[in-house]
Design a protein around this motif. Structure first.
Motif, PDB file in Angstrom:
ATOM      1  N   ILE A   1       0.864  -1.137   0.196  1.00  0.00           N
ATOM      2  CA  ILE A   1      -0.197  -0.185   0.188  1.00  0.00           C
ATOM      3  C   ILE A   1       1.002   1.322   0.027  1.00  0.00           C
ATOM      4  N   VAL A   2       1.793   1.017   0.351  1.00  0.00           N
ATOM      5  CA  VAL A   2       3.097   2.454   1.095  1.00  0.00           C
ATOM      6  C   VAL A   2       3.813   2.695  -0.460  1.00  0.00           C
ATOM      7  N   VAL A   3       4.361   2.118  -0.792  1.00  0.00           N
ATOM      8  CA  VAL A   3       5.041   1.399  -2.639  1.00  0.00           C
ATOM      9  C   VAL A   3       3.635   1.863  -3.083  1.00  0.00           C
ATOM     10  N   ASN A   4       2.739   1.387  -3.552  1.00  0.00           N
ATOM     11  CA  ASN A   4       1.733   1.980  -4.354  1.00  0.00           C
ATOM     12  C   ASN A   4       0.867   3.317  -4.797  1.00  0.00           C
ATOM     13  N   GLU A   5       1.059   4.000  -3.304  1.00  0.00           N
ATOM     14  CA  GLU A   5       0.593   5.696  -2.752  1.00  0.00           C
ATOM     15  C   GLU A   5       1.677   5.781  -3.452  1.00  0.00           C
ATOM     16  N   PHE A   6       3.740   5.751  -3.083  1.00  0.00           N
ATOM     17  CA  PHE A   6       3.555   6.181  -3.214  1.00  0.00           C
ATOM     18  C   PHE A   6       4.121   6.700  -5.095  1.00  0.00           C
ATOM     19  N   CYS A   7       4.448   5.854  -5.644  1.00  0.00           N
ATOM     20  CA  CYS A   7       3.713   5.689  -7.399  1.00  0.00           C
ATOM     21  C   CYS A   7       2.765   7.246  -7.551  1.00  0.00           C
ATOM     22  N   GLU A   8       1.683   6.806  -6.962  1.00  0.00           N
ATOM     23  CA  GLU A   8       0.830   7.451  -7.231  1.00  0.00           C
ATOM     24  C   GLU A   8       0.839   8.616  -7.020  1.00  0.00           C
ATOM     25  N   ARG A   9       1.228   9.022  -6.033  1.00  0.00           N
ATOM     26  CA  ARG A   9       1.448  10.338  -5.884  1.00  0.00           C
ATOM     27  C   ARG A   9       2.579  11.084  -6.796  1.00  0.00           C
ATOM     28  N   PHE A  10       3.562  10.567  -6.158  1.00  0.00           N
ATOM     29  CA  PHE A  10       4.598  11.254  -7.756  1.00  0.00           C
ATOM     30  C   PHE A  10       3.648  11.622  -8.729  1.00  0.00           C
ATOM     31  N   SER A  11       2.772  10.226  -9.229  1.00  0.00           N
ATOM     32  CA  SER A  11       2.064  10.762 -10.463  1.00  0.00           C
ATOM     33  C   SER A  11       1.518  12.066 -10.812  1.00  0.00           C
ATOM     34  N   TYR A  12       0.743  12.113  -9.237  1.00  0.00           N
ATOM     35  CA  TYR A  12       0.054  13.069  -8.951  1.00  0.00           C
ATOM     36  C   TYR A  12       0.434  14.629  -9.483  1.00  0.00           C
ATOM     37  N   TYR A  13       1.616  15.053  -7.999  1.00  0.00           N
ATOM     38  CA  TYR A  13       2.229  16.019  -8.041  1.00  0.00           C
ATOM     39  C   TYR A  13       2.458  15.894  -8.890  1.00  0.00           C
ATOM     40  N   GLY A  14       3.485  15.175  -9.763  1.00  0.00           N
ATOM     41  CA  GLY A  14       4.442  15.279 -10.414  1.00  0.00           C
ATOM     42  C   GLY A  14       3.337  16.525 -11.902  1.00  0.00           C
ATOM     43  N   MET A  15       2.253  16.141 -11.918  1.00  0.00           N
ATOM     44  CA  MET A  15       1.781  16.798 -13.303  1.00  0.00           C
ATOM     45  C   MET A  15       1.321  17.943 -12.174  1.00  0.00           C
ATOM     46  N   LYS A  16       0.364  18.156 -10.911  1.00  0.00           N
ATOM     47  CA  LYS A  16       0.363  19.096 -10.493  1.00  0.00           C
ATOM     48  C   LYS A  16       1.496  20.545 -10.662  1.00  0.00           C
ATOM     49  N   ALA A  17       2.500  20.444 -10.652  1.00  0.00           N
ATOM     50  CA  ALA A  17       3.571  21.155 -10.193  1.00  0.00           C
ATOM     51  C   ALA A  17       3.715  22.744 -11.011  1.00  0.00           C
ATOM     52  N   LEU A  18       3.379  21.498 -12.153  1.00  0.00           N
ATOM     53  CA  LEU A  18       3.185  22.314 -13.923  1.00  0.00           C
ATOM     54  C   LEU A  18       2.396  23.180 -14.107  1.00  0.00           C
ATOM     55  N   LEU A  19       1.150  22.999 -13.405  1.00  0.00           N
ATOM     56  CA  LEU A  19      -0.370  23.515 -14.035  1.00  0.00           C
ATOM     57  C   LEU A  19      -0.515  24.744 -14.420  1.00  0.00           C
ATOM     58  N   THR A  20       0.164  25.547 -13.589  1.00  0.00           N
ATOM     59  CA  THR A  20       0.120  26.963 -13.115  1.00  0.00           C
ATOM     60  C   THR A  20       0.556  27.719 -14.479  1.00  0.00           C
ATOM     61  N   LEU A  21       1.823  27.602 -14.372  1.00  0.00           N
ATOM     62  CA  LEU A  21       2.828  27.562 -15.526  1.00  0.00           C
ATOM     63  C   LEU A  21       2.416  27.351 -16.906  1.00  0.00           C
ATOM     64  N   TYR A  22       2.076  26.368 -16.871  1.00  0.00           N
ATOM     65  CA  TYR A  22       1.050  25.313 -18.406  1.00  0.00           C
ATOM     66  C   TYR A  22       0.378  25.679 -18.777  1.00  0.00           C
ATOM     67  N   PHE A  23      -0.742  27.103 -17.802  1.00  0.00           N
ATOM     68  CA  PHE A  23      -1.662  27.362 -18.402  1.00  0.00           C
ATOM     69  C   PHE A  23      -1.166  28.801 -18.603  1.00  0.00           C
ATOM     70  N   ILE A  24       0.055  29.492 -17.740  1.00  0.00           N
ATOM     71  CA  ILE A  24       0.177  30.736 -17.912  1.00  0.00           C
ATOM     72  C   ILE A  24       1.262  31.387 -19.379  1.00  0.00           C
ATOM     73  N   HIS A  25       2.197  29.676 -19.827  1.00  0.00           N
ATOM     74  CA  HIS A  25       3.273  29.952 -21.110  1.00  0.00           C
ATOM     75  C   HIS A  25       2.405  29.643 -21.879  1.00  0.00           C
ATOM     76  N   TYR A  26       1.935  27.963 -21.798  1.00  0.00           N
ATOM     77  CA  TYR A  26       1.940  27.544 -23.111  1.00  0.00           C
ATOM     78  C   TYR A  26       0.045  27.590 -23.291  1.00  0.00           C
ATOM     79  N   LEU A  27      -0.740  28.092 -22.707  1.00  0.00           N
ATOM     80  CA  LEU A  27      -2.446  28.347 -23.209  1.00  0.00           C
ATOM     81  C   LEU A  27      -2.249  29.803 -23.067  1.00  0.00           C
TER      82      LEU A  27
END
Length: 677
Positions: A18-44
């Protein structure tokens, strides 16, 4: 029921998965979310308020969908298949999001549609599995192992933040340092989290637990309807939910009472999340206006969020092994609700620190022009002092402007319409008419030609009689001869001591010095002789001189508040829930995060406040809400977790319930003596 244990401990073997799988899922989520604001401003190319609003709308949806996940898991698929199917949806969302970041895929409308579709799929994927994972982890412990279960939630939280640390370091590097399609590689940065999500294996199987949430809603609805129907009669009942006794068993009503008591306590909690969630929006935007050089190590604005996750890994053992025991030695009863109230106050202090930083940042940056405003500066390349006046704009440039003088700060022009033609008078020599558009910044360059002085609105300048090709880092500039102007381009922050200039007759190098964060420069190339080159670097906009290190105190405070509020609240939600309704209460806890994002969305789009005022408002509101929460917590009676593990689904017990429900539930569900807050 026997469960395999991790070596030498009371932790079930399944906890490791459970702990290992949660690590992978949260890497996926926060990695994408960290870029969102700059993606909206500079790309869109959205503005800051719209970017902030969509960021928090997405975050809100991620925390509304746990209700749907809990319904599916409890009444239909069970936790295993719910996690499996929604994880597939999650991966598809990441892939769609990554495709939407490829420039060659359609026009801007297609990019926006794919980006929004990807975010919606991700929200349903990540949100749907949230209540299943935490509740399932708690389910792995036997009734007598309450201390191990409490520590599990700390370990579980650490795995979340370990994934967040790595992802918020790696994905901004993939975005900024890897170039693809002629710019920042958002497609790759969004694609890597998708690959990590594929690695996250499903959790051990568990069967559906029945229509728990639906039964709860129906029971509550029946109680309200029955009470309303009999309102004219004088019959009274101890609790309004007791009006459901005609149709629903007493044990279900007792369980719903427990859940409702906790849900009422959740009402003030969204205000904490309204502050906490701004790390990825307002705080990231604040970082873009600061100097990112940390003693030679240059950060990216979206990497600063890493500090929160990194501090979590440090603070959890410090609080568990140091702070809480020391407070206990002082004979202070630090109950879960007191911890949460303290966490609120600390988070409010974090926004006080953010306000102080913001007040200093705005002193060093040029405020962007508002509607019906534009910005103007004057660069004088003539061989005389020049007095400039703008039609209808009194005293914009009160003093004559000297030749080759570093221009003063941008002056604000007031426009009557979105676009306006204004007459520019240059002493008594010349006059020109230029078009100014709202919310734009201009450089008015004056240069001699025969007996007149002309003006044009431009950037880089070449006074030589040969065209030049200039390479700054990996960015190419073409500058036409005879006061020709290049377009303005962004370059990396660094020392440029050997910039190559190529003309038809010769190649030579020039020294631009340090081109710093947030600054805007005009470089004037003046050929003194064939073997001697003179340049003049004019700083149109000053560099950001508030270092990113000034954000560290606010991150330290918000993280300390998170440790006391969020981890405690997660375990409190589990411990105070009946065995059959743990996913329901976990979904309710996550809903507080959703409503917190809604609060930010409303303020960002509707308030129209200056950023420092907005920070101060949020901090003040959280203090007020904390007072209300403390009063509510004072009257809350804790339920002993050991009393909530009784198995009420045994057929033999079901028969006893029918015969004597009072006898069966006085022991299992009677609240202990009041423990305040």
């Amino acid at each position: 029921k026997w469960k395999a244990k991790l070596c030498g401990t009371n932790y079930p073997l399944s906890i490791g998965f459970i702990v290992v799988n949660e690590f992978c899922e949260r890497f996926s989520y926060y990695g994408m979310k960290a870029l969102l604001t700059l993606y909206f401003i500079h790309y869109l190319h959205w503005d800051k308020n719209l970017s902030t609003a969509v960021y928090h709308a997405f975050s809100s949806l991620c925390y509304f969908t746990p209700v749907l996940g809990a319904l599916i898991a409890d009444s239909w698929l069970g936790k295993f298949w719910t996690i499996t199917y929604l994880s597939i949806l999650y991966v598809i969302g990441h892939v769609v999001k990554s495709v939407g970041a490829i420039p060659d895929v359609g026009d801007s409308t297609v990019h926006t549609v794919l980006s929004m579709l990807g975010l919606i799929l991700i929200a349903f994927g990540t949100g749907g599995i949230k209540p299943c994972v935490a509740a399932f982890g708690g389910d792995q412990f036997e009734e007598e192992h309450t201390e191990e279960r409490r520590k599990f939630f700390s370990i579980f939280y650490m795995s979340i933040n370990a994934g967040s640390v790595l992802s918020t370091v790696i994905t901004p590097i993939l975005r900024g340092d890897v170039q693809c399609f002629g710019g920042d590689c958002y497609a790759l940065a969004f694609g890597v989290p998708a690959a990590l999500m594929v690695v996250a294996d499903p959790h051990p199987k568990s069967p559906p637990e029945g229509n728990v949430m639906l039964r709860m809603f129906r029971c509550v609805g029946f109680a309200i309807g029955n009470r309303s129907k009999n309102s004219k009669h004088n019959s009274k009942r101890e609790h309004w939910l007791d009006w459901a006794e005609e149709k629903y068993p007493k044990h279900l009503i007792q369980e719903i009472k427990m859940v409702m008591r906790v849900l009422v306590l959740y009402i003030p909690l969204p205000m904490f999340w309204a502050l906490f969630e701004q790390q990825g929006s307002r705080w990231t935007l604040q970082a873009t206006r600061m100097n990112m050089d940390l003693g030679g190590f240059v950060l990216k604005p979206d990497q600063m969020q890493m500090l929160n996750a990194l501090l979590i890994l440090v603070f959890i053992p410090i609080f568990d092994l140091g702070v809480y025991p020391l407070i206990g030695l002082c004979r202070i009863k630090l109950t879960p609700l007191r911890k949460m109230a303290t966490g609120m106050i600390i988070a409010a202090l974090a926004f006080g620190a953010a306000t102080v930083v913001e007040l200093n940042v705005i002193k060093t940056v040029v405020a962007p022009p508002l509607a019906k405003e534009s910005l103007l500066q004057v660069v004088n390349l003539a061989d005389r002092d020049v007095k400039v006046s703008i039609q209808g704009q009194e005293d914009i440039f009160p003093h004559p402007i000297k030749p080759y003088e570093d221009p003063p700060e941008y002056k604000k022009l007031m426009l009557k319409d979105q676009n306006q033609n204004l007459s520019v008078s240059i002493g008594s020599i010349s006059e020109c008419v230029e078009t100014f558009s709202q919310q734009e910044a201009y450089s008015l360059v004056l240069y001699p030609a025969t007996s007149h002085i002309y003006c044009i609105l431009v950037r880089f300048i070449n006074t030589r009689n040969e065209d030049l090709n200039i390479t700054v880092g990996n960015v190419e500039f073409f500058v036409p001869a005879n006061f020709g102007m290049s377009t303005g381009k962004a370059v990396e922050r660094q020392q440029y001591t050997n910039v190559i200039c190529r003309s038809s007759s010769e190649d030579y190098s020039i020294d631009l010095g340090l081109l710093d964060f947030g600054a805007s420069y005009t470089v004037i190339l003046r050929g003194v002789s064939a073997n001697e080159q003179a340049i003049q670097v004019m700083e149109d906009v000053q560099a950001n001189n508030i270092n990113i290190a000034w954000q560290i105190p606010q991150y330290v405070l918000i993280t300390a508040g998170e440790v006391m509020f969020s981890i405690t609240g997660l375990e409190f939600s589990y411990s105070q829930a009946p065995a059959s309704m743990k996913s329901v209460l976990q979904a309710g806890w996550l809903m507080t995060v959703a409503f917190g994002n809604v609060i930010v969305l409303i303020v960002a789009e509707g308030a129209g406040l200056q950023q420092w005022t907005e920070f101060l408002l949020f901090g003040g509101l959280l203090v007020a809400v904390c007072i209300i929460f403390s009063i509510m917590a004072y009257f809350y009676n804790y339920v002993n977790p050991d009393q909530l593990g009784k198995d009420n689904d045994d057929e033999e017990h079901k028969d006893l319930k029918k015969d004597n429900p009072e006898m069966m539930y006085m022991t299992a569900f009677e609240a202990p003596k009041p423990t305040k807050m």
